[in-house]
Write a protein that holds these residues in place. Structure first.
Motif, PDB file in Angstrom:
ATOM      1  N   ILE A 144       1.594 -59.356  12.769  1.00 43.18           N
ATOM      2  CA  ILE A 144       0.066 -60.049  12.720  1.00 43.18           C
ATOM      3  C   ILE A 144      -0.155 -61.275  13.546  1.00 43.18           C
ATOM      4  O   ILE A 144      -1.152 -60.970  14.409  1.00 43.18           O
ATOM      5  CB  ILE A 144      -0.364 -60.529  11.494  1.00 43.18           C
ATOM      6  CG1 ILE A 144      -0.756 -59.302  10.824  1.00 43.18           C
ATOM      7  CG2 ILE A 144      -2.093 -60.580  11.835  1.00 43.18           C
ATOM      8  CD1 ILE A 144      -1.023 -59.647   9.061  1.00 43.18           C
ATOM      9  N   TYR A 150       4.818 -59.666   7.130  1.00 39.41           N
ATOM     10  CA  TYR A 150       3.659 -59.699   7.632  1.00 39.41           C
ATOM     11  C   TYR A 150       3.218 -60.353   8.306  1.00 39.41           C
ATOM     12  O   TYR A 150       1.788 -59.995   9.618  1.00 39.41           O
ATOM     13  CB  TYR A 150       2.404 -58.433   7.158  1.00 39.41           C
ATOM     14  CG  TYR A 150       3.218 -57.257   5.981  1.00 39.41           C
ATOM     15  CD1 TYR A 150       3.526 -56.123   6.953  1.00 39.41           C
ATOM     16  CD2 TYR A 150       2.303 -56.830   5.061  1.00 39.41           C
ATOM     17  CE1 TYR A 150       4.168 -55.514   6.474  1.00 39.41           C
ATOM     18  CE2 TYR A 150       3.369 -55.988   4.490  1.00 39.41           C
ATOM     19  CZ  TYR A 150       3.000 -55.083   5.413  1.00 39.41           C
ATOM     20  OH  TYR A 150       4.333 -54.139   4.691  1.00 39.41           O
ATOM     21  N   LEU A 180      -7.893 -56.292  13.026  1.00 34.12           N
ATOM     22  CA  LEU A 180      -7.445 -57.584  13.588  1.00 34.12           C
ATOM     23  C   LEU A 180      -7.574 -56.896  14.877  1.00 34.12           C
ATOM     24  O   LEU A 180      -8.492 -57.001  16.416  1.00 34.12           O
ATOM     25  CB  LEU A 180      -6.224 -57.119  13.690  1.00 34.12           C
ATOM     26  CG  LEU A 180      -5.600 -57.832  12.852  1.00 34.12           C
ATOM     27  CD1 LEU A 180      -4.035 -58.367  12.428  1.00 34.12           C
ATOM     28  CD2 LEU A 180      -6.198 -59.812  12.901  1.00 34.12           C
ATOM     29  N   TYR A 216       0.785 -59.791  17.450  1.00 33.68           N
ATOM     30  CA  TYR A 216       0.192 -58.920  17.474  1.00 33.68           C
ATOM     31  C   TYR A 216      -1.546 -59.473  17.610  1.00 33.68           C
ATOM     32  O   TYR A 216      -1.544 -59.666  19.472  1.00 33.68           O
ATOM     33  CB  TYR A 216      -0.514 -58.242  16.057  1.00 33.68           C
ATOM     34  CG  TYR A 216      -2.006 -57.088  16.523  1.00 33.68           C
ATOM     35  CD1 TYR A 216      -1.807 -56.526  16.328  1.00 33.68           C
ATOM     36  CD2 TYR A 216      -3.202 -57.731  16.407  1.00 33.68           C
ATOM     37  CE1 TYR A 216      -2.767 -55.512  16.744  1.00 33.68           C
ATOM     38  CE2 TYR A 216      -4.185 -56.887  16.025  1.00 33.68           C
ATOM     39  CZ  TYR A 216      -4.365 -55.778  16.087  1.00 33.68           C
ATOM     40  OH  TYR A 216      -4.953 -54.305  16.414  1.00 33.68           O
ATOM     41  N   LEU A 217      -1.684 -60.987  17.424  1.00 32.90           N
ATOM     42  CA  LEU A 217      -2.764 -61.889  17.813  1.00 32.90           C
ATOM     43  C   LEU A 217      -2.544 -62.350  18.888  1.00 32.90           C
ATOM     44  O   LEU A 217      -3.252 -62.717  19.912  1.00 32.90           O
ATOM     45  CB  LEU A 217      -2.648 -62.673  16.820  1.00 32.90           C
ATOM     46  CG  LEU A 217      -3.800 -61.745  15.080  1.00 32.90           C
ATOM     47  CD1 LEU A 217      -4.089 -63.108  14.241  1.00 32.90           C
ATOM     48  CD2 LEU A 217      -4.773 -60.867  15.971  1.00 32.90           C
ATOM     49  N   VAL A 232      -6.353 -53.435   8.301  1.00 32.59           N
ATOM     50  CA  VAL A 232      -6.031 -54.930   8.630  1.00 32.59           C
ATOM     51  C   VAL A 232      -5.796 -54.579   9.746  1.00 32.59           C
ATOM     52  O   VAL A 232      -6.067 -55.588  10.819  1.00 32.59           O
ATOM     53  CB  VAL A 232      -4.798 -55.363   7.553  1.00 32.59           C
ATOM     54  CG1 VAL A 232      -4.786 -56.849   8.692  1.00 32.59           C
ATOM     55  CG2 VAL A 232      -4.213 -56.110   6.612  1.00 32.59           C
TER      56      VAL A 232
END
Lengths: 386, 347
Positions: free
Chosen positions: B141, B137, A24, B144-145, A20
Motif C-alpha cells: 500500500i 500489505y 485507494l 502504491y501511495l 482497499v
C-alpha cells in the motif's frame, strides 16, 4: 471444515484487497478548490459538485445555477469510482455532499457580463452572468488545474500539458498558445499587456498578451504554482524552493529574494501599504517590505496549519485561512491577531474573496461562509451541494 | 528432540510478537501515536522520499518505479515464499483432510484435534499465510501511495506530498518528476499497459491459485481470477499509467520469483472452457479428476492415523526438491503427482 474456513478466509482477504485498492484509487482523483467572485449584488461561486451558482450577496439566496454537462463529469479520467473511494476514505478532505465530481480550481473569471470557468477535464465554459446559460465551450484537450484570467477580450488558461492557451473571450476560438516544460497550475496575471505565469518547470514567464511571444523568463530553484502578484514594475512570486522572489517586471531580473521560510509557497501574495503578505506551507504568514524584502512585522504570524489559500486585504485587516479551516484576521501593521474564527470545520484550500467588508470562504465540505472582516463574526454559511 | 526445539523458538517468538502487539495497541488507545502516523513515518515517508531520490539519480521516474518495485518485491520475497509454501502445503494435505472429515464427520471436536495434529506433523501453520499477508500489505500500500503521490497527477496530490517530503533541497528541487517514460505519459492511462496488467495478473493468479477438486470451488476460483484480472486491467486503463507500470513490474517480478516454488501452477490448464460450458465438471478437468480419484479410493475404509502420517512425513523429507519440481513442471507425470498428493509433509 478447516479447509472451507480457509477458503472462505482467502476470499474475504481477496475481496478486501480489491476494496482497499478501489478505496485507494479514490485518493488519486482531483477534487478541486473552487472559488468565488462577485459583481454588483451577485456572488458567483464554483462548487465541488460541478456547478456554478449565482447567489444574492446579502443573504446567499440562489438566483440561478448552471451544471457541468454529465458528458464531461464522466469522461476519461477517474470518475464515480474515485468519488466512492474518496468519500469513503475522506482523503479528499470534504467527502460529505459531493454527489458528482467538481474539479474546479480557482474562482470564476468575470468580464462583460460573462463568467468564464475551466473544468479540470479540459473544457473552458463561458456562461451568461445574468441568465446562467452557456454561451460557448472550448476543449483545450488537457487538464485545467488553475484559475482563468480575462483581459482585453482574451481568456488565458493554464493547463497540465504545460500550455498557456489564449482564447477569444467572445467565441472561444484559439488566439495563440505558449508551451512551457511543466504543468501550468498557476493562475496567470495580466497587467499592461503582459501575461505573467508560473510553471512547474521552475520558471516564471512574461509573455506578450497579444501574440504569446516570450518577453523573458526567470528561473527559481523549485516549482512555481502560485499566482504572480504584479505591483508597479515588480512581480512577486513564491516557489517550492522555500524562497519568495521579487522580479523586475520589464527585464525579469531579480530585485530581491526572501529566504527565511521553511516550506513551499503556493498561495498568491497580497499587497497593501508598501508591504507584501504571503502565506507559506510552514504555517507562517510573512510580511515583507515590497521594496527590499525586509521583514515588516517583528515576527511572522503563525497559524495552526499550512497556508494554501490566497489571503485577502480589506481595510487594515489581512484575512488568512489555514488548511485546517481556521480563519484569522491579522492587523496589517503589527502582525497581531485581531480575531480568529474556527467555525468552518473543514479544510480550506480555495482562494479567499473579499467584497464590501465581507470575506467569502469556500471550504472543502462544499460550503460557502461569509464573515465580517472587521469582527470575524459569521454573517451566513450555506451548503453549496444539492 | 529435533522437532521440539523449533517449537519452543516459535512459541517464544509468538509471545514476543503478541506482547509487542499488546504494547502497540495500548499506545494507540492512549493516543501516544496513531496507526496512520506510524505508517506514514515508518513505511510511507522513507519509501516516497527514496523513490523521488532514485528518480532524480536515475533520471527517470518510470525507471525509478521499476527499480523500486523490484527491490521491494525481493525484500518481501521471504514472506511471499512462506505464503506460497503454506498454500502448497494446504493443497497437498487435501486428501488427508478429506479422509479425516469422512472419518470424524460426527465428531467435530475430534476432527479439529486431528487436523491440528496433521498440521503439526507436517509443520504447517494455518496462520502463517495470514501473518505474511498482514506484514506485506502495508508495504505494498505504501509503494502504491508513493507512486500516486510522487506522480502528483493532481494539485491535491502535490499538496499532500508536501507533508511527507523530507526537507533536503535535493528532494525539494527534484519536483516535479519527469512524467514521460518510453513514450508513455505516466499521468495518463495506456491501453498497452492495461492489457499487460490484465495478462500478468491473470498469469500470476493462475500460478498461485490453489487447485480445488470441487467443481463449484474451481468455478469460483476461476471466476475470481478473471474478475480480478479484468478489474485491474480496467483500473490500469483509466488510472495514470505510472500505477500500471508499478503493477505490471510487480506481477512480472512476482512470476519470476514464484516460478521456482510453484512452477506454472494451474496456468498450464485451459481456463477459458468454463466460460463456454458454465461450471466445469470434474471429468473435464484433468487435475480435479486426478485429485478425486487419488484421494478417495486409496484411503477408503482405511482412515488416517497419526502414525501413518508421521511415517510419511519422515520418508518424504528427502524427496522434497525433486517432488516439488515434478509437480510444478511436469503435468504428464501422474505418478509423481500421486506421490506428492500422498505425501503432504513434503514442504
Amino acid at each position: 471444515m478447516f479447509n472451507n474456513r480457509r477458503t472462505w478466509l482467502t476470499k474475504v482477504v481477496l475481496i478486501g484487497i480489491l476494496l482497499v485498492t478501489l478505496v485507494l484509487v479514490g485518493c488519486i482523483g482531483p477534487r478541486g478548490w473552487p472559488g468565488t467572485t462577485s459583481e454588483g449584488n451577485t456572488l458567483y461561486v464554483n462548487t465541488l459538485d460541478g456547478r456554478i451558482l449565482a447567489l444574492n450577496i446579502t443573504n446567499g439566496a440562489q438566483k440561478w445555477v448552471w451544471t457541468v454537462p454529465a458528458a464531461q463529469t464522466g469522461r476519461s479520467q477517474p470518475g464515480n469510482l474515485t468519488s466512492i473511494g474518496s468519500t469513503f476514505l475522506n482523503c479528499s478532505r470534504g467527502g460529505a455532499g459531493q454527489s458528482r465530481p467538481g474539479y474546479f480550481y480557482g474562482a470564476p473569471a468575470l468580464a462583460n457580463g460573462t463568467i468564464y470557468i475551466g473544468y479540470f477535464k479540459g473544457v473552458a465554459y463561458a456562461i451568461n452572468a445574468s441568465t446562467g446559460k452557456k454561451v460557448w465551450e472550448h476543449d483545450i484537450k488537457s487538464n485545467i488545474a488553475s484559475g482563468l484570467t480575462i483581459a482585453t477580450n482574451t481568456l488565458f488558461i493554464g493547463s497540465s500539458n504545460g500550455n498557456l492557451t489564449a482564447l477569444d473571450a467572445g467565441n472561444g476560438s484559439v488566439k495563440w498558445a505558449f508551451s512551457t516544460e511543466g504543468e501550468v497550475w498557476s493562475t496567470p496575471s495580466v497587467v499592461d499587456g503582459v501575461v505573467y505565469l508560473g510553471s512547474l518547470d521552475h520558471n516564471l514567464y512574461a509573455l506578450n498578451a497579444a501574440d504569446g511571444s516570450k518577453r523573458w523568463s526567470f528561473t527559481s530553484g523549485g516549482v512555481i504554482a502560485s499566482t504572480p502578484l504584479v505591483v508597479g514594475d515588480v512581480v512577486y512570486v513564491g516557489s517550492f524552493d522555500h524562497k519568495f522572489y521579487a522580479v523586475d517586471a520589464k527585464t525579469g531580473g531579480l530585485r530581491w529574494t526572501f529566504e527565511g521560510a521553511g516550506d513551499w509557497f503556493w498561495s498568491e501574495a497580497a499587497y497593501g501599504n508598501g508591504t507584501v503578505y504571503m502565506g507559506c506551507f510552514d504555517h507562517n504568514v510573512y510580511a515583507l517590505d515590497a521594496d527590499n524584502g525586509t521583514a515588516a512585522w517583528p515576527k511572522p504570524f503563525t497559524t495552526s496549519a499550512k497556508v494554501k489559500a490566497s489571503p485577502v486585504i480589506s481595510g487594515d485587516v489581512l484575512v488568512v485561512a489555514s488548511e485546517d479551516g481556521k480563519i484569522y484576521g491579522i492587523d496589517l501593521k503589527t502582525g497581531e491577531k485581531k480575531w480568529e474564527f474556527d467555525g468552518v470545520n473543514a479544510k480550506v484550500l480555495s482562494p479567499l474573496y473579499a467584497a464590501a467588508g465581507v470575506v467569502y470562504i469556500n471550504s472543502q465540505d462544499n460550503r460557502l461562509h461569509a464573515l465580517n472582516i472587521e469582527t470575524g463574526r459569521q454573517i451566513w454559511s450555506i451548503r453549496l451541494s444539492r | 528432540m529435533a522437532q521440539a526445539r523449533p517449537r519452543i523458538t516459535l512459541s517464544r517468538r509468538r509471545i514476543i510478537i503478541a506482547l509487542l502487539i499488546v504494547v502497540l495497541v495500548i499506545l494507540i488507545i492512549a493516543q501516544v501515536f496513531s496507526i496512520t502516523g506510524i505508517f506514514n513515518t515508518i513505511v510511507l515517508g522513507p519509501m516516497l522520499n527514496f523513490l523521488i531520490l532514485m528518480s532524480r539519480y536515475l533520471g527517470s521516474f518510470g525507471l525509478a518505479i521499476i527499480v523500486m518495485t523490484i527491490v521491494i518485491r525481493i525484500l518481501v520475497f521471504p514472506l511471499t515464499l512462506r505464503q506460497l509454501r503454506s498454500s502448497k502445503a494446504m493443497r497437498k494435505m487435501q486428501p488427508q483432510i478429506k479422509e479425516l472429515q469422512k472419518q470424524f464427520s460426527d465428531d467435530k471436536q475430534r476432527l479439529g484435534q486431528e487436523i491440528t495434529k496433521l498440521y503439526g506433523e507436517v509443520g504447517f501453520n494455518p496462520l502463517g499465510c495470514f501473518f505474511s499477508n498482514i506484514v506485506q500489505y502495508p508495504i505494498w500500500i505504501a509503494l502504491y501511495l508513493s507512486v500516486i503521490m510522487a506522480l502528483a497527477y493532481t494539485p491535491e496530490n502535490l499538496v499532500g506530498l508536501s507533508d511527507r517530503l523530507y526537507s533536503p533541497s535535493i528532494l525539494q528541487n527534484s519536483l516535479p518528476l519527469s512524467q514521460h517514460f518510453l513514450g508513455l505519459n505516466l499521468t495518463q492511462g495506456n491501453i498497452v499497459l492495461a492489457f499487460l496488467e490484465g495478462l500478468t495478473i491473470w498469469m500470476l493468479s493462475r500460478m498461485s491459485t490453489m487447485q480445488s477438486p470441487e467443481p463449484q470451488q474451481q468455478f469460483m476460483n476461476r471466476l475470481m481470477v478473471w474478475g480480478i484480472s479484468l478489474v485491474f486491467a480496467w483500473l490500469a486503463f483509466v488510472l495514470p499509467s505510472g500505477l500500471a507500470l508499478y503493477w505490471v513490474t510487480s506481477n512480472i517480478v512476482g512470476m519470476v520469483l514464484q516460478y521456482p516454488v510453484t512452477g506454472w501452477g494451474s496456468l498450464k490448464r485451459p481456463s477459458l472452457a468454463f466460460l463456454k460450458g458454465g461450471i466445469p465438471h470434474p471429468v473435464g478437468n484433468p487435475r480435479a479428476k486426478r485429485s478425486t480419484t487419488i484421494s478417495i479410493p486409496k484411503r477408503a475404509g482405511q482412515g488416517v492415523t497419526k502414525k501413518q502420517v508421521g511415517a510419511k512425513t519422515g520418508s518424504a523429507r528427502s524427496e522434497k526438491k525433486d517432488a516439488t519440481r515434478d509437480d510444478a513442471r511436469s503435468p504428464k507425470n501422474e505418478t509423481g503427482y500421486k506421490e506428492l498428493e500422498d505425501k503432504p509433509k513434503d514442504l
